[in-house]
Structures are given as structure tokens and as C-alpha cells.
Design an enzyme around this catalytic site. Structure first.
Site, PDB file in Angstrom:
ATOM      1  CG  HIS A  97      -8.755  -2.578  -1.819  1.00 21.58           C
ATOM      2  ND1 HIS A  97      -8.304  -1.718  -0.711  1.00 21.58           N
ATOM      3  CD2 HIS A  97     -10.064  -1.928  -2.135  1.00 21.58           C
ATOM      4  CE1 HIS A  97      -9.135  -0.948  -0.408  1.00 21.58           C
ATOM      5  NE2 HIS A  97     -10.405  -0.628  -1.204  1.00 21.58           N
ATOM      6  CB  VAL A 123      -3.648  -7.160  -2.355  1.00 21.98           C
ATOM      7  CG1 VAL A 123      -4.678  -6.177  -2.701  1.00 21.98           C
ATOM      8  CG2 VAL A 123      -2.421  -6.692  -1.949  1.00 21.98           C
ATOM      9  CD  GLN A 141      -9.378  -0.979   4.159  1.00 21.75           C
ATOM     10  OE1 GLN A 141      -9.264  -0.006   3.635  1.00 21.75           O
ATOM     11  NE2 GLN A 141      -9.255  -1.426   5.397  1.00 21.75           N
ATOM     12  CE1 TYR A 189      -0.200  -3.902  -6.090  1.00 24.32           C
ATOM     13  CE2 TYR A 189       0.447  -2.650  -7.975  1.00 24.32           C
ATOM     14  CZ  TYR A 189      -0.233  -2.781  -6.842  1.00 24.32           C
ATOM     15  OH  TYR A 189      -1.057  -1.825  -6.112  1.00 24.32           O
ATOM     16  NE  ARG A 207       5.233  -4.636  -1.641  1.00 27.06           N
ATOM     17  CZ  ARG A 207       6.361  -4.114  -1.974  1.00 27.06           C
ATOM     18  NH1 ARG A 207       6.169  -3.409  -3.036  1.00 27.06           N
ATOM     19  NH2 ARG A 207       7.512  -4.215  -1.430  1.00 27.06           N
TER      20      ARG A 207
HETATM   21  P1  NAD Z   1      -2.979   1.555   6.052  1.00 26.96           P
HETATM   22  O1  NAD Z   1      -1.523   1.410   5.604  1.00 26.96           O
HETATM   23  O2  NAD Z   1      -3.421   3.050   5.609  1.00 26.96           O
HETATM   24  O3  NAD Z   1      -2.862   1.631   7.545  1.00 26.96           O
HETATM   25  C1  NAD Z   1      -2.355   0.759   8.231  1.00 26.96           C
HETATM   26  C2  NAD Z   1      -3.178   0.678   9.626  1.00 26.96           C
HETATM   27  O4  NAD Z   1      -2.702  -0.512  10.320  1.00 26.96           O
HETATM   28  C3  NAD Z   1      -2.714   1.905  10.408  1.00 26.96           C
HETATM   29  O5  NAD Z   1      -4.013   2.640  11.155  1.00 26.96           O
HETATM   30  C4  NAD Z   1      -1.901   1.387  11.575  1.00 26.96           C
HETATM   31  O6  NAD Z   1      -1.921   1.978  13.006  1.00 26.96           O
HETATM   32  C5  NAD Z   1      -2.114   0.005  11.726  1.00 26.96           C
HETATM   33  N1  NAD Z   1      -0.991  -1.022  12.183  1.00 26.96           N
HETATM   34  C6  NAD Z   1       0.188  -0.832  12.100  1.00 26.96           C
HETATM   35  N2  NAD Z   1       0.899  -1.893  12.730  1.00 26.96           N
HETATM   36  C7  NAD Z   1      -0.203  -2.820  13.122  1.00 26.96           C
HETATM   37  C8  NAD Z   1      -0.088  -3.860  14.007  1.00 26.96           C
HETATM   38  N3  NAD Z   1       0.824  -4.479  14.174  1.00 26.96           N
HETATM   39  N4  NAD Z   1      -1.301  -4.402  14.332  1.00 26.96           N
HETATM   40  C9  NAD Z   1      -2.859  -3.718  13.914  1.00 26.96           C
HETATM   41  N5  NAD Z   1      -2.833  -2.659  13.372  1.00 26.96           N
HETATM   42  C10 NAD Z   1      -1.527  -2.091  13.012  1.00 26.96           C
HETATM   43  O7  NAD Z   1      -3.627   0.595   5.436  1.00 26.96           O
HETATM   44  P2  NAD Z   1      -5.155   0.230   5.086  1.00 26.96           P
HETATM   45  O8  NAD Z   1      -6.001   1.091   6.275  1.00 26.96           O
HETATM   46  O9  NAD Z   1      -5.300  -1.278   4.999  1.00 26.96           O
HETATM   47  O10 NAD Z   1      -5.421   0.617   3.693  1.00 26.96           O
HETATM   48  C11 NAD Z   1      -4.735   0.899   2.741  1.00 26.96           C
HETATM   49  C12 NAD Z   1      -4.582   0.304   1.479  1.00 26.96           C
HETATM   50  O11 NAD Z   1      -3.484  -0.623   1.553  1.00 26.96           O
HETATM   51  C13 NAD Z   1      -5.714  -0.825   1.323  1.00 26.96           C
HETATM   52  O12 NAD Z   1      -6.339  -0.609   0.332  1.00 26.96           O
HETATM   53  C14 NAD Z   1      -4.787  -2.125   0.992  1.00 26.96           C
HETATM   54  O13 NAD Z   1      -5.481  -2.725  -0.018  1.00 26.96           O
HETATM   55  C15 NAD Z   1      -3.492  -1.750   0.961  1.00 26.96           C
HETATM   56  N6  NAD Z   1      -2.436  -2.638   1.686  1.00 26.96           N
HETATM   57  C16 NAD Z   1      -2.707  -4.081   1.478  1.00 26.96           C
HETATM   58  C17 NAD Z   1      -1.403  -4.759   1.918  1.00 26.96           C
HETATM   59  C18 NAD Z   1      -1.652  -6.228   2.221  1.00 26.96           C
HETATM   60  O14 NAD Z   1      -2.433  -6.765   1.645  1.00 26.96           O
HETATM   61  N7  NAD Z   1      -1.012  -6.801   3.652  1.00 26.96           N
HETATM   62  C19 NAD Z   1      -0.194  -3.978   2.671  1.00 26.96           C
HETATM   63  C20 NAD Z   1      -0.111  -2.746   2.451  1.00 26.96           C
HETATM   64  C21 NAD Z   1      -1.299  -2.007   1.960  1.00 26.96           C
END
Ligand code: NAD
Length: 228
Positions: A104, A88, A86, A53, A56
């Protein structure tokens, strides 16, 4: 004013430079999910989880919101917009969105292991030396696998009164977040923007926009702004 509820996932932040979890090259290819993002993993190896983390958080401080985040801010001109994320990261807030609920947790916060109401703004690394005012170890303010999702009820209540639902950049594989759309009233128009959408529906109310967030979100927002 009509109410729009927006459920966002990692995909909306992908083009800002934050990796998603499940896409090719995503974070789960480099890390074991249960080691770094579960309560069991935390009990097993706190140093590893803190390091994950901390990396991140450092990355988040170097990136910017993108056109997808900014388009949702523009939507507030004509709609009552409530974002349920979802993510963070805080890129929705950095873009200027007013109502953001983090399902989350938040990377830029730390909290006490002993008293979960002790939450601190935190932009540095969290180390094994960092304690809350009651002397217990600080941990990332993240909802890990194996933990309750305290904001879920509030998120469900928001969704129950939506006039329109947008779902952006989420694989809809993490529960209970993925079940949120089931709380929307029947026949609520849903726009699902994701380059690899998980759902194929023939429903007249379910619109799939198979585009990246920086293209798909401004497109849908422009259409919604024109129809008010
Ligand atoms: P996931 O990684 O499971 O899915 C990501 C989704 O984003 C996929 O369906 C993919 O097709 C799509 N995607 C990829 N590039 C894209 C773009 N340019 N534009 C639009 N969509 C795009 O992520 P999730 O469904 O959010 O769930 C997973 C968990 O991951 C959550 O609990 C979240 O807390 C965590 N997470 C958060 C971050 C963040 O805070 N930025 C980053 C990674 C994971």
C-alpha cells in the site's frame, strides 16, 4: 532453506505507537476514510489529505520497531523470509528485515501526480508548493482506496511458493491484500497472530495465536527456529 512469507498489517506496529485503522480509538474514528485515504478525497481536498499524511509521517519519525518486528529479523537466520506488508511505515526495514514488499505504498516517499515512476525519499511535510522535476504536484506515495495495487501480482507470486505463511496484526478486511493467503499452496501451515483474530478455522494447518504482536510473534518465531 524453507521459505516463509509473512503478511503484516497495522497491528504489528500498534505497540510501537502507530494507531491501527479499525480498532477502538483507531484512525477511522477520528477521520472519514473516504475523505483522507481515497483518490476521490484527494481530488476533492488536497490540503486535507496532505495534512493527514504529514501528521502520519511526523509520527513515524518518532517511533521505533518493537519485539514483533525484531523477531521476524531473527527468523532470517534459518529461513528465507519474505515480508509482504500492508503498512506504510518502514518499521520492518528499521528493524533490519531484508525483503520487504509494501503493498500500500510508503509514507517516507513522495511521488509525482503526473508520472508515477518519479518517486522521491521524503521525510518532511509535503506541501502544495512541492513539485516533481516535471512541475507537477507531489502526492504521498500511498495506494489509496479507488486505486490499483501494483505490487499485488508480485505478492501473489511470492505467496504461491511459500512453505509457511505468517499473518500478523491484520483485520483481513482490505482487499485485495486479504485474499493473499488464498494463493498459498494447499496444506501450507498458516500462523495467524492477532489479539482479535477475524477467522476461526478448524483446519489442522491453520493456527490462531490470539496475542499481541510483541508476545505472539517471538513465540511463533522461537517455535519455528527450533523445528529446523
Ligand atoms: P486494521 O486497522 O484494519 O486492523 C488492525 C488489526 O490489528 C486488527 O485485526 C487488530 O485486532 C490487530 N491488532 C491491534 N493491536 C495489535 C497488536 N498489538 N498486535 C497484533 N495485532 C494487533 O489494519 P490492516 O488490516 O492493516 O488494514 C488496514 C489498512 O490500514 C492497510 O491498508 C494499511 O495500509 C493501513 N494502515 C497502516 C498503518 C501503518 O503503516 N502502520 C497504520 C494504520 C493503517
Amino acid at each position: 532453506m524453507k521459505k516463509i512469507v509473512v503478511l503484516t498489517g497495522a497491528g504489528i506496529s500498534a505497540e510501537s505507537g502507530i494507531s491501527t485503522f479499525r480498532d477502538a480509538g483507531g484512525l477511522w474514528e477520528q477521520h472519514d476514510i473516504m475523505e483522507v485515504a481515497s483518490i476521490d478525497g484527494w481530488h476533492k481536498n488536497q490540503a486535507l489529505v496532505l495534512d493527514f499524511y504529514n501528521q502520519r509521517r511526523r509520527q513515524l519519525l518518532e517511533v521505533q520497531p518493537n519485539a514483533g518486528h525484531f523477531a521476524l529479523v531473527a527468523l532470517e537466520k534459518k529461513y528465507d523470509v519474505h515480508i509482504i506488508t500492508q503498512n506504510v511505515d518502514d518499521l520492518h526495514e528499521q528493524a533490519g528485515s531484508k525483503n520487504v514488499l509494501h503493498l500500500h505504498g510508503e509514507l517516507r516517499k513522495a511521488r509525482s501526480c503526473k508520472d508515477e515512476t518519479l518517486i522521491y525519499n521524503w521525510d518532511q511535510d509535503i506541501t502544495s508548493e512541492d513539485k516533481c522535476e516535471q512541475g507537477s504536484q507531489l502526492r504521498p506515495h500511498i495506494v489509496w482506496f479507488g486505486e490499483m495495487v501494483p505490487m499485488m501480482e508480485k505478492a501473489a507470486l511470492e505467496t504461491m511458493t511459500a512453505d509457511i505463511l505468517l499473518i500478523i496484526g491484520t483485520s483481513l478486511q482490505v482487499y485485495p491484500a486479504a485474499s493473499l493467503m488464498n494463493f498459498a499452496p494447499e496444506d501450507t501451515p498458516i500462523y495467524y497472530i492477532d489479539p482479535n483474530p477475524e477467522i476461526i478455522s478448524n483446519d489442522d494447518f491453520f493456527h490462531i495465536i490470539a496475542e499481541k504482536a510483541t508476545i505472539g510473534v517471538p513465540m511463533v518465531v522461537e517455535k519455528l527456529l527450533q523445528t529446523v
